[in-house]
Design a protein around this motif. Structure first.
Motif, PDB file in Angstrom:
ATOM      1  N   SER A 153       0.770  -1.151   0.097  1.00 40.10           N
ATOM      2  CA  SER A 153       0.090  -0.110  -0.067  1.00 40.10           C
ATOM      3  C   SER A 153       0.874   1.347  -0.090  1.00 40.10           C
ATOM      4  O   SER A 153       1.979   1.109   0.170  1.00 40.10           O
ATOM      5  CB  SER A 153      -0.837   0.117   1.411  1.00 40.10           C
ATOM      6  OG  SER A 153      -0.102   0.169   2.454  1.00 40.10           O
ATOM      7  N   GLN A 250      -4.251   4.852   0.192  1.00 38.68           N
ATOM      8  CA  GLN A 250      -4.758   5.519   1.511  1.00 38.68           C
ATOM      9  C   GLN A 250      -4.742   7.044   1.251  1.00 38.68           C
ATOM     10  O   GLN A 250      -3.658   7.446   1.407  1.00 38.68           O
ATOM     11  CB  GLN A 250      -3.869   4.902   2.573  1.00 38.68           C
ATOM     12  CG  GLN A 250      -4.330   5.500   3.948  1.00 38.68           C
ATOM     13  CD  GLN A 250      -3.424   4.806   4.988  1.00 38.68           C
ATOM     14  OE1 GLN A 250      -3.389   3.482   4.890  1.00 38.68           O
ATOM     15  NE2 GLN A 250      -3.033   5.677   6.010  1.00 38.68           N
ATOM     16  N   GLY A 257      -5.672   1.864   3.541  1.00 41.91           N
ATOM     17  CA  GLY A 257      -5.625   1.830   2.340  1.00 41.91           C
ATOM     18  C   GLY A 257      -6.181   0.693   1.345  1.00 41.91           C
ATOM     19  O   GLY A 257      -6.533  -0.437   1.895  1.00 41.91           O
ATOM     20  N   TRP A 259      -7.783  -1.076  -2.368  1.00 44.11           N
ATOM     21  CA  TRP A 259      -7.616  -1.226  -3.790  1.00 44.11           C
ATOM     22  C   TRP A 259      -8.900  -0.976  -4.484  1.00 44.11           C
ATOM     23  O   TRP A 259     -10.059  -0.648  -3.847  1.00 44.11           O
ATOM     24  CB  TRP A 259      -7.311  -2.779  -3.930  1.00 44.11           C
ATOM     25  CG  TRP A 259      -5.976  -3.602  -3.364  1.00 44.11           C
ATOM     26  CD1 TRP A 259      -4.943  -3.378  -3.930  1.00 44.11           C
ATOM     27  CD2 TRP A 259      -5.934  -3.963  -2.228  1.00 44.11           C
ATOM     28  NE1 TRP A 259      -4.042  -3.829  -3.168  1.00 44.11           N
ATOM     29  CE2 TRP A 259      -4.498  -4.534  -1.970  1.00 44.11           C
ATOM     30  CE3 TRP A 259      -6.561  -4.122  -1.076  1.00 44.11           C
ATOM     31  CZ2 TRP A 259      -3.915  -4.764  -0.801  1.00 44.11           C
ATOM     32  CZ3 TRP A 259      -6.424  -5.023   0.282  1.00 44.11           C
ATOM     33  CH2 TRP A 259      -4.855  -5.134   0.176  1.00 44.11           C
TER      34      TRP A 259
ATOM     35  N   ASP B  56       0.368  -2.321   6.607  1.00 40.89           N
ATOM     36  CA  ASP B  56       0.677  -2.947   5.056  1.00 40.89           C
ATOM     37  C   ASP B  56       0.359  -4.373   5.090  1.00 40.89           C
ATOM     38  O   ASP B  56       0.675  -5.208   4.235  1.00 40.89           O
ATOM     39  CB  ASP B  56       2.314  -2.873   4.954  1.00 40.89           C
ATOM     40  CG  ASP B  56       2.616  -1.298   4.880  1.00 40.89           C
ATOM     41  OD1 ASP B  56       1.806  -0.426   4.545  1.00 40.89           O
ATOM     42  OD2 ASP B  56       3.735  -1.006   4.894  1.00 40.89           O
ATOM     43  N   PRO B  58      -2.251  -6.939   3.880  1.00 38.99           N
ATOM     44  CA  PRO B  58      -3.627  -7.072   3.497  1.00 38.99           C
ATOM     45  C   PRO B  58      -4.451  -7.917   4.348  1.00 38.99           C
ATOM     46  O   PRO B  58      -4.062  -8.739   4.717  1.00 38.99           O
ATOM     47  CB  PRO B  58      -3.155  -7.485   2.064  1.00 38.99           C
ATOM     48  CG  PRO B  58      -1.828  -8.464   2.030  1.00 38.99           C
ATOM     49  CD  PRO B  58      -1.227  -7.676   3.329  1.00 38.99           C
ATOM     50  N   ALA B 121      -5.285  -2.468   3.273  1.00 41.80           N
ATOM     51  CA  ALA B 121      -3.770  -2.613   3.900  1.00 41.80           C
ATOM     52  C   ALA B 121      -3.487  -1.099   4.280  1.00 41.80           C
ATOM     53  O   ALA B 121      -3.031  -0.418   3.516  1.00 41.80           O
ATOM     54  CB  ALA B 121      -2.781  -2.839   2.784  1.00 41.80           C
ATOM     55  N   ARG B 122      -3.270  -1.052   5.470  1.00 40.74           N
ATOM     56  CA  ARG B 122      -2.698   0.221   5.948  1.00 40.74           C
ATOM     57  C   ARG B 122      -1.374   0.765   5.694  1.00 40.74           C
ATOM     58  O   ARG B 122      -0.669  -0.061   5.813  1.00 40.74           O
ATOM     59  CB  ARG B 122      -3.070   0.485   7.754  1.00 40.74           C
ATOM     60  CG  ARG B 122      -2.816   1.735   8.106  1.00 40.74           C
ATOM     61  CD  ARG B 122      -3.119   1.736   9.645  1.00 40.74           C
ATOM     62  NE  ARG B 122      -2.682   3.117  10.025  1.00 40.74           N
ATOM     63  CZ  ARG B 122      -2.282   3.110  11.428  1.00 40.74           C
ATOM     64  NH1 ARG B 122      -1.935   2.513  12.056  1.00 40.74           N
ATOM     65  NH2 ARG B 122      -2.110   4.386  11.650  1.00 40.74           N
ATOM     66  N   PHE B 123      -1.217   1.858   5.240  1.00 43.10           N
ATOM     67  CA  PHE B 123       0.051   2.477   4.860  1.00 43.10           C
ATOM     68  C   PHE B 123       0.239   3.281   6.239  1.00 43.10           C
ATOM     69  O   PHE B 123      -0.204   4.215   6.580  1.00 43.10           O
ATOM     70  CB  PHE B 123      -0.009   3.372   3.840  1.00 43.10           C
ATOM     71  CG  PHE B 123       1.639   3.838   3.527  1.00 43.10           C
ATOM     72  CD1 PHE B 123       2.455   3.065   2.766  1.00 43.10           C
ATOM     73  CD2 PHE B 123       2.166   5.157   4.039  1.00 43.10           C
ATOM     74  CE1 PHE B 123       3.850   3.497   2.612  1.00 43.10           C
ATOM     75  CE2 PHE B 123       3.371   5.470   3.869  1.00 43.10           C
ATOM     76  CZ  PHE B 123       4.147   4.409   2.955  1.00 43.10           C
TER      77      PHE B 123
END
Lengths: 394, 141
Positions: A153, A250, A257, A259, B56, B58, B121-123
């Protein structure tokens, strides 16, 4: 801008953007039947190719002849009456892409295509009243990395640093400017990355790939797989899933974040359709119009009419199916909408929802909540309308 | 770290982003007053927070869908979450803590942070070493 620059720049860019079609015989474009000439971005090239091949199979056939030097080059040419020159692509009924030679005196542009609105293009203060803007389907804009990248991400903040600061961004592993793949200010993809992050489009660092397709090639072929990054339209990313992977994005203020799809590997576009995914826009087609707003060129009128649904498409063209199978999203499958480029999101109840048909066509399987009415079965009250084989809401 | 906490963290990671998505509507967001300020770890297991997952990492799609269904009836409420005023489908939720997903999103920010079945998915913006102390972006060099 001088006349010389106006004439030469698109030609040079078109030459760069023109794909190599091995073994193909180049013909005069003027020898092809039912010609309509388009100029613009490469973001929608898979969709244009699909529609063009289906129109080549229609009766009478229509030949879509297209150059993709970059989104804003198309609208600028339309506004300034800049003529296309050199060679351009067209498609046979079997989907084969071929090149044809444009007249030596140049060829007027019948339509322009791009993913952004005209005023965001360099050189376009506002859309002249003689040019019509026709919105069609939705595309996402995807940040892509090589398949072997360790990254999942990226945030708006990180994109700002990566493309704005380059090797000094401190956002590992994207600190190698030779592996940062960007586009120029005439690219819709570059414009959307800049609009999203606040980074001036002419301040992006990295290697200019010139087209969406070449961005994929450069990212996929990078030797440092973790450092490589680029951005392309959703349909180009989808057409190249065997070569590159889309990162979750994000946005500012977003807690995670997402997709464009419900996962990194799904094809349902739930992230875009539901409003989780920020980077998306409407595909725009532009053409000259009269005082009544009618497209002047009959073939451009027919072509754009097919895409917007105002003109019935000739068999075997099914625009909705072509949009979906090339990674685009028709408005009828959207649950959110926005006005303008990256405008605020708001909820949408489409006039004739097609979410079930969309997911069935895009993924090969309708969600469990969808009810088939293909065999004439009665639809439930909650989704009483049988539309394209599925019970949908009114 | 005891076994219970380890189990809790694991569970949070696996349920994150799996709260069913409410059907969007067109009324303004209304912030709910916290219903239970003493949220326990056990209670948290009944819901999901977008910011309670491994950076990050997923999160898999649950496969659920709400295209034509009433999907917002089985969701957990979050402290500070927002909902549409008078929306019946939002009235039976149970609460969680600050930072929760938005149950009945209307605003653009609410839609971005809505409760959803979609994976994410966190950044971690802590990776951006040049961020200003207030989280803002510095001018370009």
């Amino acid at each position: 801008m001088s006349i010389l620059v106006k004439l030469v720049v698109p030609l040079v860019l078109a030459a760069v953007a023109a794909p190599s079609v091995a073994g193909a015989q180049t013909v005069e474009c003027e020898s092809l039947p039912g010609r309509v000439y388009g100029l613009g971005g490469s973001a929608q090239r898979p969709f244009i190719a699909r529609v063009a091949s289906l129109l080549a199979a229609s009766t009478p056939p229509m030949t879509v002849i297209h150059q993709a030097p970059g989104a804003c080059n198309g609208i600028n040419a339309l506004i300034n009456n800049t003529r296309m020159s050199g060679t351009a692509s067209y498609w046979l009924a079997d989907g084969t892409e071929r090149q044809c030679t444009l007249p030596v005196t140049g060829q007027a542009v019948d339509f322009a295509n791009m993913g952004n609105t005209a005023p965001n293009c360099p050189g376009v203060a506002s859309l002249p009243p003689t040019i019509g803007d026709f919105g069609t389907s939705v595309t996402s804009w995807n940040v892509i990395v090589p398949l072997a990248s360790s990254q999942q991400s990226i945030s708006a903040e990180a994109l700002y640093f990566v493309y704005g600061w380059g090797a000094q961004s401190q956002v590992a592993p994207w600190i190698d400017e030779s592996a940062l793949i960007r586009r120029d200010a005439n690219s819709a993809a570059a414009l959307f990355i800049s609009l999203a992050t606040g980074l001036p489009v002419d301040r992006q660092r990295g290697i200019d790939a010139r087209t969406n397709g070449n961005t994929v090639t450069l990212v996929a072929g990078a030797t440092n797989v973790n450092a490589a990054i680029g951005y392309v339209s959703g349909e180009v990313a989808d057409a190249n899933r065997a070569r590159v992977r889309t990162l979750a994005y994000q946005h500012f203020g977003q807690r995670c974040g997402y997709w464009p799809d419900s996962s990194a590997t799904a094809l349902d576009k739930r992230g875009v359709r539901d409003g989780n995914y920020w980077l998306w826009s409407v595909n725009h087609y532009y053409a000259r119009i009269d005082a009544a707003g009618v497209i002047e060129n009959p073939r451009a009128r027919a072509f754009i009419g097919y895409l917007t649904g105002t003109t019935p498409a000739p068999a075997p063209l099914d625009v909705l199916r072509a949009e979906i199978t090339t990674g685009n999203i028709p408005r009828c499958a959207m649950n959110v909408w926005r006005d303008g480029d990256l405008g605020a999101l708001y909820s949408l109840q489409p006039d004739e929802p097609c979410g079930c048909f969309f997911e069935f066509t895009a993924t090969g399987r309708a969600p469990d909540s969808c009810v088939s009415c293909a065999g004439g079965a009665r639809c439930p009250d909650a989704a009483p309308v049988c539309r394209r084989g599925f019970c949908e809401v009114l | 770290m005891n076994a219970r906490l380890i189990l809790t963290l694991f569970s949070l990671a696996t349920v994150a982003c799996t709260t069913p998505r409410p059907i969007p509507d067109a009324s303004p967001d209304v912030t709910l007053a916290p219903i239970d300020t003493g949220v326990t770890v056990d209670a948290a297991l009944d819901g999901a927070f977008a910011d309670q997952r491994t950076d990050d990492a997923p999160i898999a799609d649950s496969g659920a869908d709400s295209t034509t269904s009433d999907a917002a009836t089985d969701v957990a409420r979050a402290d500070g979450a927002t909902r549409e005023a008078g929306a019946a489908r939002c009235d039976s939720d149970a609460g969680l803590g600050d930072g929760g997903c938005v149950l009945c999103p209307v605003s653009s920010a609410g839609l971005l942070n809505q409760c959803t079945n979609n994976g994410c998915a966190r950044f971690d913006n802590g990776r951006c070493g040049r961020l200003l102390p207030d989280g803002g972006l510095p001018p370009l060099p």
